[in-house]
Write a protein that holds these residues in place. Structure first.
Motif, PDB file in Angstrom:
ATOM      1  N   VAL A   1       0.914  -1.190  -0.257  1.00 28.34           N
ATOM      2  CA  VAL A   1       0.242  -0.016   0.302  1.00 28.34           C
ATOM      3  C   VAL A   1       1.120   1.110  -0.092  1.00 28.34           C
ATOM      4  O   VAL A   1       1.263   1.676   0.973  1.00 28.34           O
ATOM      5  N   ALA A   2       1.143   2.341  -1.217  1.00 30.26           N
ATOM      6  CA  ALA A   2       1.374   3.344  -0.688  1.00 30.26           C
ATOM      7  C   ALA A   2       1.603   4.024   0.022  1.00 30.26           C
ATOM      8  O   ALA A   2       0.018   4.296  -0.177  1.00 30.26           O
TER       9      ALA A   2
ATOM     10  N   VAL B   1      -8.701  10.071   1.333  1.00 26.56           N
ATOM     11  CA  VAL B   1      -7.894   9.323   1.960  1.00 26.56           C
ATOM     12  C   VAL B   1      -6.987   8.251   1.934  1.00 26.56           C
ATOM     13  O   VAL B   1      -5.717   8.066   1.395  1.00 26.56           O
ATOM     14  N   PHE B   2      -7.896   7.987   0.247  1.00 24.96           N
ATOM     15  CA  PHE B   2      -7.582   6.617   0.144  1.00 24.96           C
ATOM     16  C   PHE B   2      -6.009   6.831  -1.263  1.00 24.96           C
ATOM     17  O   PHE B   2      -5.942   5.918  -1.187  1.00 24.96           O
TER      18      PHE B   2
ATOM     19  N   ILE C   1      -3.645   8.660   0.184  1.00 21.48           N
ATOM     20  CA  ILE C   1      -2.917   9.061   0.013  1.00 21.48           C
ATOM     21  C   ILE C   1      -2.039   7.334   0.984  1.00 21.48           C
ATOM     22  O   ILE C   1      -1.073   7.238   0.854  1.00 21.48           O
ATOM     23  N   ILE C   2      -3.449   7.218   1.891  1.00 21.21           N
ATOM     24  CA  ILE C   2      -3.258   5.841   2.148  1.00 21.21           C
ATOM     25  C   ILE C   2      -4.097   4.173   1.257  1.00 21.21           C
ATOM     26  O   ILE C   2      -4.424   3.986   1.135  1.00 21.21           O
ATOM     27  N   GLY C   3      -3.068   4.404   0.016  1.00 18.69           N
ATOM     28  CA  GLY C   3      -3.024   3.699  -1.264  1.00 18.69           C
ATOM     29  C   GLY C   3      -2.355   4.661  -2.280  1.00 18.69           C
ATOM     30  O   GLY C   3      -1.625   5.672  -2.416  1.00 18.69           O
TER      31      GLY C   3
END
Lengths: 296, 222
Positions: free
Chosen positions: A114-115, B3-4, B6-8
């Motif tokens: 997961v980046a 948010v995904f 950034i976390i993704g």
């Protein structure tokens, strides 16, 4: 709707409503993405499960990067941990270090990660959170929720400074990841929103000016080990904030400084592999070892 | 941004621009090929792509995307073997493309039915891409939206015919970006139309029937 332009906004909104930053952000994101809370939670939970898998994938003895320059660091750290009963830094931290190395190694060997916020810095947040989950008994729900806090701090950092090594150097990648992780750690440990912001500010200050100088342009040297430094800074920043040690410079001003430092950083030190460690004689030799002398 | 971002995203490493973005460039070609059978690809790597492709698995990533895999598919690691098994010939050429973004790939594909095509695009950071050229004509789209490519002869009224059809037959469709490029006056031209919503399949068939339109392709979000 939150703007994610200041950390101060996250703190004051959470304080005003007397809720955690993670709860505030989940609610806000559900609204702006037009999805319900459960959907977003499940998506984040899936990301957390991939983080756990990436630790396992990278801690294998035979883990090797595509270039062959690195590999097996997570395994070595785990062996050392067992052999010495916790090494110098103690069980919890040594295990966390092994996890950061494993995830960064998983990334270098074309594993699934997961980046967070980037691939180069993908080991820091998992190392913090998987450690609290597996070794400190935190519930999965609290851990998954804390990722919304990490994400919110990351959005502000992206808006106000940068999360790309090519724009801001490594302070923007491992620096951002450590700052995001520190905020999550504080929230999980029961700290206040203000303490989350302090931990973020302390972590950003600790890595201010860190350059992005990957040997041969690959996400390996020094990236894999910098994930460990980022992890340690995340823990120390969170601990300082929880101890009541305040950041003297507010988080938003730290981010502005980070942006200015990134702007004046020479391009040679921003992911181009032309300066820093990449330009050392050994760095050059390793580059030739992987790619030969034939260069366009 | 949410948010995904950034976390993704969830992706196969090691690099969002050299690996994940490369898969997405490959996927554009996969959409261009559609369900026709691929015989051979010649992939030209320029700039930083050429210098570091082996260490970042850019070659595997591009090939995996061409075969339809996604940036989180574990098969990327074995893409060369999978291509061999599928009987797809592939070769990689290192050549600087003048004036191109540092992370640029040009993919020349040859199909079993004898037809061929070329796509050129760049991986511009964080897994984002920009497609610059299709079959030698300049286009500009990032694959984040549903993109309609209409190849046509440069004649008056063709754009109106296409957009009128879209409006009168499918009133809900909203164009978010429009770009026209032509080789020469009266020659081959290409429209790049990005659309907010998902157009129905029959739209493409209907556009193909318009006078002076030579082909139309819908590239769904890659």
């Amino acid at each position: 709707m939150l703007k994610y332009e200041t950390i101060a906004e996250l703190v004051s909104e959470a304080e005003k409503r007397n809720i955690k930053i993670s709860e505030l952000v989940l609610e806000d994101q559900a609204k702006s993405m037009e999805k319900n809370h459960a959907e977003l939670y499940e998506k984040m939970q899936k990301n957390f499960h991939i983080m756990i898998d990436s630790v396992k994938d990278g801690e294998k003895e035979n883990q090797r990067s595509m270039s062959g320059l690195t590999g097996g660091e997570g395994f070595k750290m785990n062996s050392y941990l067992k052999r010495t009963g916790g090494g110098l830094s103690g069980n919890l931290m040594t295990k966390a270090m092994a996890r950061a190395l494993s995830v960064a190694g998983c990334n270098a060997s074309m594993g699934k990660i997961v980046a967070a916020p980037t691939a180069g810095s993908c080991g820091i947040i998992p190392a913090c959170l998987v450690t609290l989950y597996e070794d400190k008994g935190f519930s999965e729900k609290d851990i998954v929720m804390s990722l919304f806090t990490s994400g919110a701090f990351g959005m502000v950092i992206a808006n106000r400074a940068s999360i790309a090594g090519a724009n801001g150097g490594c302070q923007a990648e491992c620096g951002s990841a450590a700052a995001m992780a520190a905020a999550s750690l504080v929230e999980l440990m029961g700290g206040t929103p203000k303490q989350c912001a302090d931990a973020c500010a302390i972590a950003v200050s600790s890595q201010m000016g860190l350059v992005c100088d990957p040997v041969a342009g690959l996400v390996e040297i020094p990236c894999i080990k910098r994930n460990v430094s980022g992890l340690m800074i995340a823990f120390s920043s969170a601990d300082m904030a929880l101890a009541g040690i305040e950041a003297k410079i507010p988080a938003d001003e730290c981010l502005d400084a980070m942006r200015e430092v990134g702007d004046v950083m020479t391009p040679a030190l921003k992911e181009t592999a032309k300066g820093g460690l990449a330009a050392t004689p050994t760095g050059q030799k390793l580059k030739e070892q992987v790619f030969g002398t034939d260069n366009l | 941004m949410n948010v995904f971002d950034i976390i993704g995203p969830v992706m196969i490493g090691p690099s969002s621009s050299h690996t994940a973005g490369a898969v997405r460039l490959g996927r554009v070609v996969n959409k261009l090929i559609d369900d026709r059978k691929l015989k051979k690809v010649v992939i030209t790597l320029s700039g930083s792509f050429a210098q570091t492709y082996k260490g970042h698995g850019t070659d595997r990533a591009l090939l995996a995307g061409i075969m339809g895999y996604k940036s989180y598919s574990p098969e990327i690691r074995d893409a060369l073997t999978i291509a061999d098994e599928r009987g797809i010939e592939y070769s990689f050429v290192k050549r600087d493309i003048k004036g191109a973004h540092p992370n640029t790939a040009q993919i020349h594909f040859f199909l079993d039915d004898g037809s061929e095509g070329v796509m050129q695009g760049a991986s511009i950071g964080g897994g984002n891409i920009l497609v610059n050229q299709i079959n030698g004509m300049s286009v500009e789209f990032n694959g984040d939206n549903n993109t309609l490519l209409v190849m046509h002869e440069d004649k008056p009224g063709v754009i109106a015919a296409v957009t009128n059809l879209m409006h009168w037959e499918h009133a809900e469709l909203n164009i978010s970006n429009f770009h026209l490029s032509r080789q020469e006056k009266g020659g081959d031209a290409i429209m790049t139309i990005e659309i907010d919503n998902m157009p129905p399949d029959e739209l493409v068939d209907d556009i193909r029937k318009i006078d002076h339109v030579t082909n139309a392709i819908l590239i769904r979000r890659v």
